[in-house]
Design a protein around this motif. Structure first.
Motif, short mmCIF file in Angstrom:
data_model
loop_
_atom_site.label_atom_id
_atom_site.label_comp_id
_atom_site.label_asym_id
_atom_site.label_seq_id
_atom_site.Cartn_x
_atom_site.Cartn_y
_atom_site.Cartn_z
N GLN A 41 32.53 -14.08 1.96
CA GLN A 41 33.34 -15.28 1.69
C GLN A 41 34.58 -14.93 0.87
O GLN A 41 35.67 -15.44 1.13
N ALA A 42 34.42 -14.06 -0.11
CA ALA A 42 35.55 -13.66 -0.95
C ALA A 42 36.58 -12.88 -0.12
O ALA A 42 37.79 -13.09 -0.24
N ARG A 43 36.09 -11.96 0.72
CA ARG A 43 37.00 -11.19 1.56
C ARG A 43 37.79 -12.11 2.50
O ARG A 43 38.98 -11.93 2.72
N GLU A 44 37.09 -13.09 3.08
CA GLU A 44 37.73 -14.00 4.00
C GLU A 44 38.78 -14.86 3.29
O GLU A 44 39.88 -15.08 3.77
N LYS A 45 38.43 -15.33 2.09
CA LYS A 45 39.33 -16.21 1.35
C LYS A 45 40.58 -15.48 0.86
O LYS A 45 41.68 -16.03 0.88
N TYR A 46 40.41 -14.24 0.41
CA TYR A 46 41.52 -13.54 -0.23
C TYR A 46 42.14 -12.45 0.63
O TYR A 46 42.97 -11.67 0.17
N SER A 47 41.78 -12.41 1.90
CA SER A 47 42.36 -11.36 2.76
C SER A 47 43.82 -11.72 3.07
O SER A 47 44.19 -12.87 3.20
N ASP A 80 46.66 -11.38 5.74
CA ASP A 80 46.85 -11.11 7.17
C ASP A 80 48.25 -10.63 7.44
O ASP A 80 49.22 -11.02 6.94
#
Length: 82
Positions: free
Chosen positions: A74-80, A82
């Motif tokens: 969840q953290a990777r998805e939120k703060y990635s 692009d």
């Protein structure tokens, strides 16, 4: 797990155990007067052999590792970026 402690008005504690889909797996009542613990299934029926019951459903429980993996994803998805 949700824990409801005993009090002066309620002389028993209750622990409710949920799976990762927020469905109740079982709950237990610990009686402060008799110092006994009784386990119940989601349909409020007493679980006679809790050890056999819990072993059969181990794959339904969240573990520290599964919670950690979910939070990291969840953290990777939120703060990635692009």
């Amino acid at each position: 797990m949700i824990y409801e402690p005993s009090s002066q008005k309620k002389l028993f504690s209750k622990s409710l155990y949920y799976n990762k889909n927020d469905e109740i797996l079982y709950y237990r009542i610990s009686d402060d007067n008799t110092l006994t613990t009784t386990y119940f299934d989601p349909n409020d029926k007493i679980i006679e052999d809790f050890f056999a019951f819990s072993i059969s459903d181990l794959n339904l429980f969240e573990t520290y590792g599964s919670i950690k993996s979910t939070l990291l994803a969840q953290a990777r998805e939120k703060y990635s970026i692009d």
